[in-house]
Write a protein that holds these residues in place. Structure first.
Motif, PDB file in Angstrom:
ATOM      1  N   PHE A 125      75.672 -70.126 -44.077  1.00 56.67           N
ATOM      2  CA  PHE A 125      75.085 -68.888 -43.575  1.00 56.67           C
ATOM      3  C   PHE A 125      73.816 -68.516 -44.333  1.00 56.67           C
ATOM      4  CE2 PHE A 125      79.589 -67.385 -42.278  1.00 56.67           C
ATOM      5  CZ  PHE A 125      79.506 -68.140 -41.129  1.00 56.67           C
ATOM      6  N   GLY A 126      73.822 -68.697 -45.627  1.00 52.88           N
ATOM      7  CA  GLY A 126      72.712 -68.236 -46.443  1.00 52.88           C
ATOM      8  C   GLY A 126      72.970 -66.845 -46.996  1.00 52.88           C
TER       9      GLY A 126
ATOM     10  N   GLN B  14      72.047 -63.055 -48.243  1.00 50.34           N
ATOM     11  CA  GLN B  14      71.170 -61.909 -47.999  1.00 50.34           C
ATOM     12  C   GLN B  14      70.266 -62.106 -46.786  1.00 50.34           C
ATOM     13  OE1 GLN B  14      69.222 -61.753 -51.816  1.00 50.34           O
ATOM     14  NE2 GLN B  14      70.777 -60.380 -52.668  1.00 50.34           N
ATOM     15  N   GLN B  15      70.823 -62.700 -45.738  1.00 57.01           N
ATOM     16  CA  GLN B  15      70.079 -62.873 -44.495  1.00 57.01           C
ATOM     17  C   GLN B  15      70.058 -61.552 -43.723  1.00 57.01           C
ATOM     18  OE1 GLN B  15      68.434 -65.736 -43.609  1.00 57.01           O
ATOM     19  NE2 GLN B  15      69.030 -66.412 -45.666  1.00 57.01           N
ATOM     20  N   PRO B  16      68.898 -61.180 -43.166  1.00 61.87           N
ATOM     21  CA  PRO B  16      68.822 -59.906 -42.430  1.00 61.87           C
ATOM     22  C   PRO B  16      69.603 -59.978 -41.127  1.00 61.87           C
ATOM     23  CG  PRO B  16      66.784 -61.131 -42.196  1.00 61.87           C
ATOM     24  CD  PRO B  16      67.613 -61.887 -43.196  1.00 61.87           C
TER      25      PRO B  16
ATOM     26  N   SER C 165      70.613 -60.465 -37.442  1.00 61.60           N
ATOM     27  CA  SER C 165      70.048 -61.357 -36.431  1.00 61.60           C
ATOM     28  C   SER C 165      71.080 -61.560 -35.341  1.00 61.60           C
ATOM     29  CB  SER C 165      69.646 -62.699 -37.060  1.00 61.60           C
ATOM     30  OG  SER C 165      70.775 -63.342 -37.625  1.00 61.60           O
TER      31      SER C 165
ATOM     32  N   HIS D 197      74.069 -63.277 -37.013  1.00 63.08           N
ATOM     33  CA  HIS D 197      74.785 -62.355 -37.898  1.00 63.08           C
ATOM     34  C   HIS D 197      74.293 -60.944 -37.578  1.00 63.08           C
ATOM     35  CE1 HIS D 197      76.236 -65.810 -40.225  1.00 63.08           C
ATOM     36  NE2 HIS D 197      74.985 -66.254 -40.221  1.00 63.08           N
TER      37      HIS D 197
ATOM     38  N   GLY E   2      73.869 -59.010 -40.725  1.00 64.16           N
ATOM     39  CA  GLY E   2      73.339 -59.758 -41.859  1.00 64.16           C
ATOM     40  C   GLY E   2      74.436 -60.409 -42.687  1.00 64.16           C
ATOM     41  N   THR E   3      74.032 -60.942 -43.849  1.00 59.83           N
ATOM     42  CA  THR E   3      74.965 -61.581 -44.769  1.00 59.83           C
ATOM     43  C   THR E   3      74.847 -60.947 -46.152  1.00 59.83           C
ATOM     44  OG1 THR E   3      73.355 -63.307 -45.357  1.00 59.83           O
ATOM     45  CG2 THR E   3      74.855 -63.764 -43.524  1.00 59.83           C
TER      46      THR E   3
ATOM     47  N   GLY F 101      76.864 -64.742 -49.467  1.00 57.96           N
ATOM     48  CA  GLY F 101      76.772 -65.581 -48.279  1.00 57.96           C
ATOM     49  C   GLY F 101      77.823 -65.302 -47.230  1.00 57.96           C
TER      50      GLY F 101
ATOM     51  N   ASP G  83      79.454 -63.083 -43.991  1.00 55.31           N
ATOM     52  CA  ASP G  83      78.986 -62.298 -42.859  1.00 55.31           C
ATOM     53  C   ASP G  83      79.421 -60.848 -43.039  1.00 55.31           C
ATOM     54  OD1 ASP G  83      77.870 -62.214 -40.016  1.00 55.31           O
ATOM     55  OD2 ASP G  83      79.894 -61.409 -39.725  1.00 55.31           O
TER      56      ASP G  83
END
Length: 357
Positions: free
Chosen positions: A77-78, A80-82, A84, A87, A90-91, A95, A97
């Motif tokens: 997932f990665g 601190q993903q914003p 989207s 997700h 975000g995450t 990492g 969800d």
């Protein structure tokens, strides 16, 4: 040809029809009694609580991923993903969800509420019933112990109990039981006080004295007469304690004494890990767990406060009777009808010249 019976309207002396079993349920009965702002608060609290309950029960269906899932297929997932399309919320920094952690966290909170409230009700009711019914040295000792526990800071007591029970952190059920039992210790004095006060009042009632006169045992009197009447106000306390249990659980997780993230999702733990994200402009890792805590506590508190207001005759606003006819101005005050209904009107009631009256 048989005559078809026509429905008749019951007279004023006819016995009132008993409401259905559905209408006699506690929350349904209070909902019918509420009006205006009280009804709005109660309905809002019930809606929020129902959403929380459904999210906890249907977490495997509503959550897009598992609470400890870090990848989809072979792709991680990665961190601190914003938000989207993949997700929605975000995450996290670890990492995970965010949406899945929030949904699964509702199940953890519900399990803690059930275990903590059930255990505290059983222990608090039994101790309060024995203390209020028998009195004497047993009552004095239990009152002193309950006051000592109640005066101790609740969160600090929960931290101490969590460390003693699980060493600070553990697996899912170990952490849930540790948090629930630590919260139980805080709630027992509240149920003890309420049940003890009601028992002291009820055991002096004539029906209890009559049961003693006919030779009923203490067990039968406490179970059949006292217990049933001493626990009527407990549903009000349960709703308020449920919100307090969520806050205590979140406090334990925020301070690092909660459940391991690989064992279960917990909102307080996620808030703790999101502290460093706030200063970096990463808002989604902390906002959504915090909003979940606020909404659930708000919903349970609204239900508890509304039920408390409706249970108190001094605070309850009675609904205006609908469909009642307006009182007639010419009310009968003399035999024969109203003042203007006599053969000669008002003059018929006043003596005239030559009248023997």
């Amino acid at each position: 040809m048989a005559e078809i019976p026509t429905p008749t309207t019951p007279g004023p002396d006819a016995p009132a029809r008993r409401p259905s079993r559905w209408r006699r349920l506690p929350v349904v009965r209070q909902l019918q009694q509420s009006v205006g702002l009280q009804r709005g608060m109660l309905v809002a609290g019930l809606v929020i609580s129902a959403v929380f309950l459904l999210a906890a029960l249907l977490a495997p269906l509503l959550a897009p991923y598992g609470f400890s899932q870090l990848r989809s297929g072979d792709r991680p997932f990665g961190a601190q993903q914003p938000p989207s399309a993949e997700h929605l919320l975000g995450t996290t920094v670890g990492g995970y969800d965010v949406l899945s952690r929030v949904v699964w966290g509702s199940r953890t909170a519900l399990l803690v509420i059930i275990v903590a409230v059930a255990a505290s009700i059983v222990l608090g009711v039994v101790i309060g019933l024995l203390s209020g019914y028998f009195g004497g040295w047993l009552d004095r000792v239990l009152v002193v112990v309950a006051d000592a526990v109640y005066a101790f800071p609740s969160l600090l007591l929960a931290i101490v109990m969590a460390i003693v029970i699980s060493g600070g952190q553990s697996d899912m059920w170990g952490g849930i039981l540790a948090a629930a039992l630590s919260i139980t210790v805080i709630f027992i004095p509240q149920y003890f006080r309420v049940v003890r006060a009601e028992t002291l009042r009820i055991k002096a009632e004539p029906f209890v004295e009559s049961a003693r006169v006919i030779g009923a045992s203490h067990r039968r009197i406490m179970g059949r007469h006292v217990l049933r009447n001493a626990t009527r106000s407990l549903p009000l306390i349960v709703t308020l304690n449920a919100s307090e249990a969520i806050l205590t659980l979140a406090g334990l997780g925020f301070l690092g004494f909660g459940i391991e993230p690989t064992e279960a999702a917990e909102w307080g733990y996620d808030l703790n890990k999101a502290l460093s994200d706030v200063t970096s402009g990463i808002w989604w890792t902390s906002v959504f767990p915090g909003v979940a805590i606020v909404l659930v506590v708000l919903g349970l508190t609204l239900v508890g406060e509304s039920l408390n207001d409706l249970a108190d005759p001094r605070l309850r606003t009675r609904r205006a009777a609908a469909g009642m006819p307006e009182p007639m101005a010419g009310a009968p005050v003399v035999p024969g009808g109203a003042l203007d209904a006599g053969p000669a009107g008002l003059s018929g009631l006043e003596p005239t010249e030559g009248d023997p009256r």
